[in-house]
Design a protein around this motif. Structure first.
Motif, PDB file in Angstrom:
ATOM      1  N   VAL A 232      15.884  28.718 -17.413  1.00 35.72           N
ATOM      2  CA  VAL A 232      16.395  27.864 -16.588  1.00 35.72           C
ATOM      3  C   VAL A 232      17.854  27.861 -16.402  1.00 35.72           C
ATOM      4  CG1 VAL A 232      16.887  25.298 -16.268  1.00 35.72           C
ATOM      5  CG2 VAL A 232      14.625  26.248 -17.018  1.00 35.72           C
ATOM      6  N   VAL A 233      18.519  28.255 -17.725  1.00 30.08           N
ATOM      7  CA  VAL A 233      20.001  28.418 -17.622  1.00 30.08           C
ATOM      8  C   VAL A 233      20.588  29.533 -16.880  1.00 30.08           C
ATOM      9  CG1 VAL A 233      22.027  28.827 -19.113  1.00 30.08           C
ATOM     10  CG2 VAL A 233      20.298  27.067 -19.889  1.00 30.08           C
ATOM     11  N   GLN A 234      19.646  30.500 -16.992  1.00 30.24           N
ATOM     12  CA  GLN A 234      20.197  31.802 -16.250  1.00 30.24           C
ATOM     13  C   GLN A 234      20.113  31.692 -14.826  1.00 30.24           C
ATOM     14  OE1 GLN A 234      17.649  35.138 -17.260  1.00 30.24           O
ATOM     15  NE2 GLN A 234      18.990  36.549 -16.127  1.00 30.24           N
ATOM     16  N   ARG A 235      18.970  30.958 -14.293  1.00 30.95           N
ATOM     17  CA  ARG A 235      18.695  30.690 -13.009  1.00 30.95           C
ATOM     18  C   ARG A 235      19.453  29.846 -12.254  1.00 30.95           C
ATOM     19  NH1 ARG A 235      11.952  31.143 -12.845  1.00 30.95           N
ATOM     20  NH2 ARG A 235      11.849  33.316 -13.355  1.00 30.95           N
ATOM     21  N   HIS A 236      19.880  28.682 -12.860  1.00 34.72           N
ATOM     22  CA  HIS A 236      20.205  27.544 -12.104  1.00 34.72           C
ATOM     23  C   HIS A 236      21.584  26.819 -12.750  1.00 34.72           C
ATOM     24  CE1 HIS A 236      16.355  27.490 -10.331  1.00 34.72           C
ATOM     25  NE2 HIS A 236      15.849  27.030 -11.524  1.00 34.72           N
ATOM     26  N   LEU A 237      22.286  27.591 -13.840  1.00 37.74           N
ATOM     27  CA  LEU A 237      23.715  27.036 -14.281  1.00 37.74           C
ATOM     28  C   LEU A 237      24.654  27.146 -13.165  1.00 37.74           C
ATOM     29  CD1 LEU A 237      25.545  25.730 -16.342  1.00 37.74           C
ATOM     30  CD2 LEU A 237      25.897  28.071 -17.337  1.00 37.74           C
ATOM     31  N   GLY A 238      24.706  28.177 -12.395  1.00 37.52           N
ATOM     32  CA  GLY A 238      25.393  28.293 -11.425  1.00 37.52           C
ATOM     33  C   GLY A 238      25.494  27.306 -10.363  1.00 37.52           C
ATOM     34  N   ALA A 239      24.258  26.914 -10.002  1.00 44.86           N
ATOM     35  CA  ALA A 239      24.028  25.920  -8.851  1.00 44.86           C
ATOM     36  C   ALA A 239      24.622  24.503  -9.316  1.00 44.86           C
ATOM     37  CB  ALA A 239      22.570  25.953  -8.475  1.00 44.86           C
ATOM     38  N   LEU A 240      24.276  24.337 -10.672  1.00 40.73           N
ATOM     39  CA  LEU A 240      24.649  23.162 -11.269  1.00 40.73           C
ATOM     40  C   LEU A 240      25.972  22.845 -11.337  1.00 40.73           C
ATOM     41  CD1 LEU A 240      23.491  20.334 -12.579  1.00 40.73           C
ATOM     42  CD2 LEU A 240      23.654  21.418 -14.898  1.00 40.73           C
ATOM     43  N   ARG A 241      26.603  23.720 -11.610  1.00 37.87           N
ATOM     44  CA  ARG A 241      28.134  23.978 -11.921  1.00 37.87           C
ATOM     45  C   ARG A 241      28.816  23.622 -10.348  1.00 37.87           C
ATOM     46  NH1 ARG A 241      29.144  28.630 -16.191  1.00 37.87           N
ATOM     47  NH2 ARG A 241      29.116  27.210 -17.990  1.00 37.87           N
ATOM     48  N   ARG A 242      28.281  24.492  -9.429  1.00 39.52           N
ATOM     49  CA  ARG A 242      28.815  24.136  -7.971  1.00 39.52           C
ATOM     50  C   ARG A 242      28.579  22.836  -7.606  1.00 39.52           C
ATOM     51  NH1 ARG A 242      26.542  29.425  -7.633  1.00 39.52           N
ATOM     52  NH2 ARG A 242      24.645  28.633  -6.950  1.00 39.52           N
ATOM     53  N   ALA A 243      27.501  22.113  -7.783  1.00 35.68           N
ATOM     54  CA  ALA A 243      27.289  20.766  -7.480  1.00 35.68           C
ATOM     55  C   ALA A 243      28.265  19.924  -8.099  1.00 35.68           C
ATOM     56  CB  ALA A 243      26.011  20.222  -7.723  1.00 35.68           C
ATOM     57  N   ALA A 244      28.730  20.035  -9.374  1.00 33.90           N
ATOM     58  CA  ALA A 244      29.733  19.271 -10.224  1.00 33.90           C
ATOM     59  C   ALA A 244      30.932  19.661  -9.380  1.00 33.90           C
ATOM     60  CB  ALA A 244      29.697  19.699 -11.588  1.00 33.90           C
ATOM     61  N   GLU A 245      31.220  20.973  -9.211  1.00 38.33           N
ATOM     62  CA  GLU A 245      32.688  21.317  -8.561  1.00 38.33           C
ATOM     63  C   GLU A 245      32.726  20.454  -7.075  1.00 38.33           C
ATOM     64  OE1 GLU A 245      32.651  25.393  -8.804  1.00 38.33           O
ATOM     65  OE2 GLU A 245      32.879  25.439 -10.770  1.00 38.33           O
ATOM     66  N   GLY A 246      31.738  20.387  -6.382  1.00 39.14           N
ATOM     67  CA  GLY A 246      31.614  19.883  -5.190  1.00 39.14           C
ATOM     68  C   GLY A 246      31.812  18.326  -5.231  1.00 39.14           C
ATOM     69  N   ILE A 247      31.222  17.568  -6.148  1.00 44.37           N
ATOM     70  CA  ILE A 247      31.367  16.368  -6.209  1.00 44.37           C
ATOM     71  C   ILE A 247      32.946  15.926  -6.507  1.00 44.37           C
ATOM     72  CG2 ILE A 247      30.623  14.215  -7.788  1.00 44.37           C
ATOM     73  CD1 ILE A 247      27.959  15.579  -8.037  1.00 44.37           C
ATOM     74  N   ALA A 248      33.412  16.580  -7.585  1.00 43.33           N
ATOM     75  CA  ALA A 248      34.758  16.461  -8.040  1.00 43.33           C
ATOM     76  C   ALA A 248      35.796  16.724  -6.825  1.00 43.33           C
ATOM     77  CB  ALA A 248      35.245  17.468  -9.186  1.00 43.33           C
ATOM     78  N   THR A 249      35.596  17.695  -5.911  1.00 40.62           N
ATOM     79  CA  THR A 249      36.305  18.260  -4.673  1.00 40.62           C
ATOM     80  C   THR A 249      36.421  16.943  -3.985  1.00 40.62           C
ATOM     81  OG1 THR A 249      36.000  20.484  -5.092  1.00 40.62           O
ATOM     82  CG2 THR A 249      36.707  19.691  -3.040  1.00 40.62           C
ATOM     83  N   ASP A 250      34.991  16.529  -3.608  1.00 42.83           N
ATOM     84  CA  ASP A 250      34.961  15.381  -2.564  1.00 42.83           C
ATOM     85  C   ASP A 250      35.593  14.079  -3.176  1.00 42.83           C
ATOM     86  OD1 ASP A 250      33.879  17.380  -0.782  1.00 42.83           O
ATOM     87  OD2 ASP A 250      31.875  16.193  -1.055  1.00 42.83           O
ATOM     88  N   LEU A 251      35.489  13.994  -4.247  1.00 43.38           N
ATOM     89  CA  LEU A 251      35.900  12.493  -4.999  1.00 43.38           C
ATOM     90  C   LEU A 251      37.757  12.557  -4.920  1.00 43.38           C
ATOM     91  CD1 LEU A 251      34.066  11.852  -8.145  1.00 43.38           C
ATOM     92  CD2 LEU A 251      34.074  10.534  -6.268  1.00 43.38           C
ATOM     93  N   ALA A 252      38.230  13.796  -4.978  1.00 48.75           N
ATOM     94  CA  ALA A 252      39.458  14.059  -4.731  1.00 48.75           C
ATOM     95  C   ALA A 252      39.893  13.823  -3.359  1.00 48.75           C
ATOM     96  CB  ALA A 252      39.882  15.178  -5.654  1.00 48.75           C
ATOM     97  N   ALA A 253      39.306  14.288  -2.358  1.00 44.75           N
ATOM     98  CA  ALA A 253      39.735  14.268  -1.192  1.00 44.75           C
ATOM     99  C   ALA A 253      39.652  13.073  -0.600  1.00 44.75           C
ATOM    100  CB  ALA A 253      38.724  15.375  -0.522  1.00 44.75           C
ATOM    101  N   ALA A 254      38.745  12.145  -1.215  1.00 43.01           N
ATOM    102  CA  ALA A 254      38.641  10.801  -0.616  1.00 43.01           C
ATOM    103  C   ALA A 254      39.810  10.169  -1.177  1.00 43.01           C
ATOM    104  CB  ALA A 254      37.352  10.118  -1.446  1.00 43.01           C
ATOM    105  N   ARG A 255      40.463  10.535  -2.207  1.00 45.23           N
ATOM    106  CA  ARG A 255      41.646   9.833  -2.667  1.00 45.23           C
ATOM    107  C   ARG A 255      42.753  10.439  -2.084  1.00 45.23           C
ATOM    108  NH1 ARG A 255      41.309   6.370  -7.466  1.00 45.23           N
ATOM    109  NH2 ARG A 255      39.161   5.492  -7.243  1.00 45.23           N
TER     110      ARG A 255
END
Length: 269
Positions: free
Chosen positions: A242-265
């Motif tokens: 699971v880590v090998q297959r999906h860690l990248g997608a999970l990290r991109r989701a976290a980075e996207g959330i952070a980017t959108d939160l920052a942009a909203a502010r």
């Protein structure tokens, strides 16, 4: 001044009624709006879609409720749970297209992290259901809590651990916790393993529910504001796969959330 009778715009009146009802309830689903306002569900659906398109409301994945947009409120110094939930929703929806296991986003509280949004209803695999919104997860025994605990600043971490540490001393537990958090920081993600002996909430569940999770923090600036996980059944897949297959997608989701939160502010993640 001569008063004139001017016809009101009926559709606009109805839309404002819907918006006011959602705001009054702090969230409502289509059936609740139908009962409260007496409008046909087909009419209500067109209205909530329009209100959402123009940024007045958003629909939570976890339960389908329509909520007032946190983005229309005056900005506060701290990121609110409502902001995190609203911004996370779209990223969780996209993550559900990439990963066949459910995810949840949780925000920190005094002695736990609290689920604010999940894509679990979009993924019906082996009856794994995460949530509902408001569920409290352990800092010590869940990947979601550990991801936040490993990423937060030393002063905050010390304050959290003071609330969780057993009254009697446990040097072995302290060393295990230190090693566990150091490992999380080194690799950049958290797991449920290894188990920890301190009997906090979820202590029994993580040993009995047959699930495994990995999680990463959502970092805004230098500080975590939430964490996001993926949860799967141990009998269906091993952790390394699971880590090998999906860690990248999970990290991109976290980075996207952070980017959108920052942009909203008006800032940068």
């Amino acid at each position: 001044m001569i008063e004139r009778k001017v016809k009101t715009v009926r559709a606009l009146e109805r839309g404002l009624q819907v918006l006011s009802e959602i705001d009054r309830r702090k969230g409502a689903n289509l059936h609740e709006l139908h009962l409260a306002l007496g409008l046909p569900k087909a009419t209500l659906l067109r209205m909530v879609v329009t209100l959402g398109k123009h940024g007045h409301i958003w629909q939570r994945l976890a339960d389908g409720a329509f909520l007032p947009s946190a983005r229309l409120r005056p900005p506060s110094a701290d990121i609110s749970a409502e902001e995190v939930a609203e911004v996370s929703s779209g990223h969780l929806a996209r993550l559900s297209d990439q990963v066949a296991w459910p995810s949840a986003v949780a925000v920190p509280r005094a002695d736990h992290v609290e689920i604010v949004e999940t894509n679990s209803p979009l993924i019906r695999l082996d009856a794994i259901m995460l949530g509902p919104v408001g569920v409290r997860l352990s800092y010590l025994h869940t990947a979601t809590g550990r991801a936040y605990l490993g990423a937060c600043q030393p002063d905050e971490r010390a304050a959290i651990l003071r609330r969780l540490r057993p009254a009697e001393g446990d040097s072995a537990g302290e060393r295990l916790l230190d090693d566990m958090l150091a490992g999380i920081r080194d690799r950049g993600y958290a797991l449920r393993e290894p188990f920890h002996p301190w009997p906090d909430r979820d202590w029994q569940a993580v040993r009995q529910d047959g699930r495994r999770s990995m999680a990463v923090p959502v970092i805004l600036g230098a500080f975590p504001v939430a964490s996001i996980n993926i949860t799967w059944l141990q009998r269906r897949s091993d952790t390394a796969t699971v880590v090998q297959r999906h860690l990248g997608a999970l990290r991109r989701a976290a980075e996207g959330i952070a980017t959108d939160l920052a942009a909203a502010r008006g800032g940068v993640a």
